[in-house]
Design an enzyme around this catalytic site. Structure first.
Site, mmCIF file in Angstrom:
data_model
loop_
_atom_site.group_PDB
_atom_site.id
_atom_site.type_symbol
_atom_site.label_atom_id
_atom_site.label_comp_id
_atom_site.label_asym_id
_atom_site.label_seq_id
_atom_site.Cartn_x
_atom_site.Cartn_y
_atom_site.Cartn_z
ATOM 1 N N HIS A 1 -11.484 28.973 -36.945
ATOM 2 C CA HIS A 1 -10.370 28.315 -36.931
ATOM 3 C C HIS A 1 -10.001 27.017 -37.981
ATOM 4 O O HIS A 1 -10.939 26.927 -38.628
ATOM 5 C CB HIS A 1 -10.244 27.385 -35.504
ATOM 6 C CG HIS A 1 -10.229 28.269 -34.354
ATOM 7 N ND1 HIS A 1 -9.415 27.990 -33.188
ATOM 8 C CD2 HIS A 1 -10.586 29.761 -34.129
ATOM 9 C CE1 HIS A 1 -9.388 29.224 -32.404
ATOM 10 N NE2 HIS A 1 -9.960 30.205 -32.942
ATOM 11 N N GLU A 2 -8.808 26.502 -38.071
ATOM 12 C CA GLU A 2 -8.475 25.610 -39.096
ATOM 13 C C GLU A 2 -8.894 26.334 -40.390
ATOM 14 O O GLU A 2 -9.382 25.798 -41.523
ATOM 15 C CB GLU A 2 -9.150 24.354 -38.964
ATOM 16 C CG GLU A 2 -8.566 23.826 -37.512
ATOM 17 C CD GLU A 2 -9.490 23.975 -36.588
ATOM 18 O OE1 GLU A 2 -10.421 24.219 -36.666
ATOM 19 O OE2 GLU A 2 -8.662 24.143 -35.409
ATOM 20 N N HIS B 83 -20.709 29.119 -31.815
ATOM 21 C CA HIS B 83 -19.597 28.276 -32.709
ATOM 22 C C HIS B 83 -20.116 27.279 -33.328
ATOM 23 O O HIS B 83 -21.027 26.525 -33.063
ATOM 24 C CB HIS B 83 -19.157 27.302 -31.163
ATOM 25 C CG HIS B 83 -17.917 26.736 -31.563
ATOM 26 N ND1 HIS B 83 -17.736 25.139 -31.323
ATOM 27 C CD2 HIS B 83 -16.579 26.895 -32.281
ATOM 28 C CE1 HIS B 83 -16.825 24.779 -31.807
ATOM 29 N NE2 HIS B 83 -15.811 25.603 -32.327
ATOM 30 N N GLU C 113 -18.620 24.293 -35.230
ATOM 31 C CA GLU C 113 -17.535 23.272 -35.881
ATOM 32 C C GLU C 113 -17.798 22.190 -36.892
ATOM 33 O O GLU C 113 -19.217 21.653 -36.519
ATOM 34 C CB GLU C 113 -17.037 22.351 -34.462
ATOM 35 C CG GLU C 113 -16.075 21.359 -34.943
ATOM 36 C CD GLU C 113 -14.808 21.883 -35.525
ATOM 37 O OE1 GLU C 113 -13.949 22.465 -34.736
ATOM 38 O OE2 GLU C 113 -14.515 21.371 -36.679
ATOM 39 N N GLU D 140 -0.742 24.243 -38.331
ATOM 40 C CA GLU D 140 -0.419 24.275 -37.110
ATOM 41 C C GLU D 140 0.707 23.366 -36.792
ATOM 42 O O GLU D 140 0.638 22.507 -36.329
ATOM 43 C CB GLU D 140 -1.598 23.597 -36.301
ATOM 44 C CG GLU D 140 -2.737 24.779 -36.304
ATOM 45 C CD GLU D 140 -4.248 24.051 -35.779
ATOM 46 O OE1 GLU D 140 -4.360 23.347 -34.859
ATOM 47 O OE2 GLU D 140 -5.215 24.473 -36.184
ATOM 48 N N GLU E 138 -4.086 26.490 -27.546
ATOM 49 C CA GLU E 138 -4.469 25.164 -27.244
ATOM 50 C C GLU E 138 -3.562 23.908 -27.170
ATOM 51 O O GLU E 138 -3.428 22.852 -26.556
ATOM 52 C CB GLU E 138 -5.478 24.579 -28.234
ATOM 53 C CG GLU E 138 -5.322 24.702 -29.738
ATOM 54 C CD GLU E 138 -6.267 24.469 -30.848
ATOM 55 O OE1 GLU E 138 -7.237 24.427 -30.378
ATOM 56 O OE2 GLU E 138 -5.739 23.946 -31.887
ATOM 57 N N GLU F 197 -7.520 31.908 -36.704
ATOM 58 C CA GLU F 197 -6.539 30.993 -36.002
ATOM 59 C C GLU F 197 -5.240 30.792 -37.071
ATOM 60 O O GLU F 197 -4.778 32.029 -37.172
ATOM 61 C CB GLU F 197 -6.886 29.509 -35.636
ATOM 62 C CG GLU F 197 -5.989 28.825 -34.694
ATOM 63 C CD GLU F 197 -6.537 27.264 -34.397
ATOM 64 O OE1 GLU F 197 -6.440 26.610 -33.230
ATOM 65 O OE2 GLU F 197 -7.015 26.688 -35.247
HETATM 66 C C1 NOJ Z 1 -9.897 23.300 -32.818
HETATM 67 C C2 NOJ Z 1 -10.085 24.634 -32.340
HETATM 68 O O1 NOJ Z 1 -8.618 25.522 -32.572
HETATM 69 C C3 NOJ Z 1 -10.377 24.820 -30.889
HETATM 70 O O2 NOJ Z 1 -10.255 26.190 -30.455
HETATM 71 C C4 NOJ Z 1 -11.820 24.053 -30.827
HETATM 72 O O3 NOJ Z 1 -11.973 24.433 -29.490
HETATM 73 C C5 NOJ Z 1 -11.804 22.898 -31.214
HETATM 74 N N1 NOJ Z 1 -11.398 22.824 -32.669
HETATM 75 C C6 NOJ Z 1 -13.334 22.313 -31.365
HETATM 76 O O4 NOJ Z 1 -13.977 22.972 -32.317
HETATM 77 CA CA CA Z 2 -6.930 24.568 -34.279
#
Ligand code: NOJ
Ligand code: CA
Length: 697
Positions: free
Chosen positions: A466-467, A386, A388, A184, A491, A485
């Protein structure tokens, strides 16, 4: 595929047991071997000069990759560096068309010539390394294939010697490797001499205007490759190490990912290349009709602009009521999914650092998971899950099977995953219960993503990390790996310092997007969210310097330019409902294509794409520019000559500019036919989005 095998050295055919004894006499340098692209523009030459395996690439008579080393080293065992000789070659070719279940185009042509070179080693008990080259009209791929052989079973790779010696004074577009922010970073445009370590794809323009991009395909059970510059122009494979320093842990027989060099006479040529997909294995999942491309909305941007939080220790976003509001909105405008972030236990407090406490099955008390999934089902919409992890991967893996079975039962068919943790800081607990920290693109994470994607497939779930680790075309083999991503997305326009500059989306197509679809999340309509009257006055606002540095028309253009089979309409529903005229384009634009054609572009300046809908006769056109206003003239030569089309045009107004007048937009209709050219004035930071539908008689 037809294959002809020719032994170069009669003596080499005697067998490698003998070679180990007599090799110094037998393996004199062999004449170089060559393979050409089908049209003949690209020539790869492979040699064993000085006992070193080497290759070079010429394009239209000029060398673009000068003699570059091949080989690898193992821990505590002889590797393949010196004392190598070409012992055998085999050639093959292929010309076939295969079909994508979803994608930028339905039909893909794989047309290449292949050369398999066997190098025999005289310097140790590991005698044989093969390198397979595939040469297409749009570039070259090669990989190592290490056969099973006596005394070479388990190996720890401690160096891959692959080099890419490029033309000096080339310009490079690149992001740094091994940084805390993973992929990023803002792309840098510089002379290659200034490139330190770079992630791939790294894209180059030589002084004579040839464009190339170095990347890899089919990254499976191996570490991600970045590029290290040894001396000006001499780049070398730099594999992300395990926490113990080993680069790759494997055993024979094994193949490495393909090292790829896409080559084109101009910038647009890179965009129309299918090389990365062609070097991946065909679909291994069978019937994937359950993988559904489409557009989605979500409880997401609201967190990024600080309207609410992921956790419940403030204003919680993911409530039952708010989710139902999004479901209603999605149903009304034809979105297939609603992403909900912050629905599960674990976000309270400093979630960046507390990944151990995430539960992937337990919702917060104010989020009635069963009620919302039921409500969604009634409305013909699906919830998007989702997960995370904050980089605590063992915690996630321990829950994976239960979580995916649970989601499947609830009708959740897509999951966005997340690995927010500094680069190199992915936490795993090893077999002795001890914590280790790994790279996002190391072999551990490459394997982890594969485990997630395979487990998800068992439950008919599609994955959007993502990441992530970078894309290397594995969507062909695992079509439920729909997007990811892996670059600076939207973002950053909420809180990034700095936010994405206007040139960012004019660089992405030529760099990050060459690897595959990106979940960029376009479609922000309130371009200065940090100036908006806060709904929750007690919440901290985002960085006041942050804003979306595009015009409104450019936000629409992104749906066509930045390909993804899942496209988010990222803004808040109320921002769309207050501008239904512009929103109509997002409602109309598909996320799955029959064909895609890059029409024009220069890296970092501008780009224009035409794409044909997979499910209708409509074409869509997207064009965008950097901070420089310009007019593009685009011939509509892709249209059906028998038809008249209505062009529904969303373009920058005459006074538009991202800085001073981003909302100035013209929506107009015009009849067009194949012979026409569209002249599109693009404002500073601007763009244009067009739907071309057949005019009813
Ligand atoms: C980073 C992600 O790119 C984003 O889309 C997400 O909302 C946040 N992390 C929280 O998980
Ligand atoms: Ca991100």
């Amino acid at each position: 595929m037809s294959a002809a095998r020719s032994r170069l050295s009669k003596l080499a055919a005697i067998g490698f047991g003998l070679l180990a004894v007599f090799a110094p006499q037998l393996l004199a340098a062999q004449p170089p071997v060559q393979v050409r692209s089908p049209a003949g523009d690209i020539v790869v030459t492979v040699s064993d000069d000085g006992g070193r395996a080497q290759y070079k690439i010429d394009f239209r008579g000029a060398t673009i990759i000068a003699s570059s080393r091949l080989g690898m080293l193992f821990k505590n065992q002889h590797g393949f560096d010196e004392g190598l000789s070409i012992a055998a070659t085999a050639i093959a070719s292929r010309d076939e068309i295969w079909e994508q279940p979803w994608g930028e185009r339905r039909l893909v042509r794989d047309h290449h010539n292949e050369l398999l070179v066997t190098f025999a080693s005289t310097s140790g008990p590991a005698p044989e390394m093969q390198v397979r080259f595939r040469v297409f009209d749009d570039g070259v791929g090669f990989r190592y294939e290490i056969p099973k052989q006596r005394r070479l079973g388990k190996v720890n790779i401690i160096d891959e010697l692959t080099e890419f010696v490029v033309v000096n004074q080339s310009t490079a577009w690149w992001i740094p490797s091994r940084g805390w922010n993973r992929y990023e970073y803002l792309y840098q445009t510089s002379d290659i001499a200034e490139v330190s370590g770079a992630h791939t794809p790294m894209t180059l323009r030589t002084p004579s205007g040839v464009h190339l991009s170095i990347h890899e395909a089919a990254l499976v059970d191996y570490s991600g490759m970045s590029l290290k510059q040894l001396r000006p122009g001499r780049f070398k494979a730099d594999l992300a190490p395990w926490s113990d320093g080993v680069l790759v842990k494997t055993k024979t027989p094994f193949v490495t990912p393909w090292r790829t060099i896409q080559i084109a006479p101009d910038a647009v040529g890179l965009l129309n290349s299918d090389l990365i997909l062609n070097l991946n294995e065909p679909n291994k999942l069978g019937d994937v009709s359950w993988v559904k491309p489409g557009k989605y909305v979500g409880i997401w941007w609201g967190m990024h602009i600080r309207e609410y939080l992921w956790g419940t220790d403030g204003v919680h976003g993911a409530t039952t009521q708010e989710t139902k509001r999004y479901i209603d909105f999605a149903a009304k405008y034809g979105f297939i999914g609603v992403l909900v972030e912050g629905w599960n236990i674990g976000w309270d407090g400093d979630w960046f650092s507390n990944g151990d406490v995430f539960s992937f099955t337990k919702p917060y008390p104010d989020f009635d998971l069963r009620a919302v999934t039921e409500y969604a089902r009634e409305k013909g919409v699906r919830l998007i899950g989702h997960n995370e992890t904050s980089g605590n991967v063992t915690n996630y893996e321990n829950q994976l099977e239960d979580a995916f079975a649970f989601y499947e039962a609830l009708g959740i068919d897509k999951v966005k995953t997340g690995y927010v943790a500094d680069g190199g800081n992915i936490k795993r607990i090893d077999e002795n219960g001890i914590a280790k920290y790994e790279w996002h693109d190391g072999q551990f994470m490459v394997d982890h993503h594969m485990r997630v994607v395979r487990e998800a497939a068992k439950h008919k779930i599609s994955i959007n990390p993502h990441e992530p680790v970078k894309d290397t075309g594995l969507r062909r083999t695992y079509p439920n790996w729909v997007a990811r991503e892996g670059a600076r997305g939207q973002e950053f326009n909420a809180w990034g310092d700095p936010p994405n500059p206007p040139e960012h989306t004019a660089i992405l197509p030529f760099t990050r997007m060459l690897s595959g679809p990106m979940d960029f999340t376009p479609g922000i309509f309130d371009l200065e969210p940090n100036k908006r009257q806060p709904v929750n006055a007690d919440m901290p606002r985002g960085d006041p310097r942050s804003r979306v540095k595009t015009t409104l028309a450019k936000q629409l253009a992104l749906y066509v330019v930045l390909y993804s089979p899942i496209q988010m309409a990222a803004d808040l529903p109320e921002n769309y409902e207050s501008n239904l005229g512009a929103f109509q384009f997002i409602v109309d634009v598909p996320a799955d294509w029959e064909e895609s054609i890059a029409l024009a572009g220069e890296i970092g300046d501008f780009v224009a794409y035409a794409r044909k809908d997979r499910n209708s006769e409509d074409w869509y056109l997207g064009a965008l520019t950097d901070e420089q206003a310009r007019t593009l003239s685009l011939p509509l030569s892709f249209l059906d000559p028998q038809q008249t089309y209505v062009a529904e045009i969303y373009r920058d107004g005459v006074k538009a500019s991202w800085k001073d007048n981003p909302y100035n937009m013209i929506i107009e209709q015009r009849d067009v036919v194949r012979g026409n050219s569209l002249s599109l004035p693009l404002a500073s930071g601007g763009g244009a989005a067009i739907r071309l539908r057949i005019k009813s008689q």
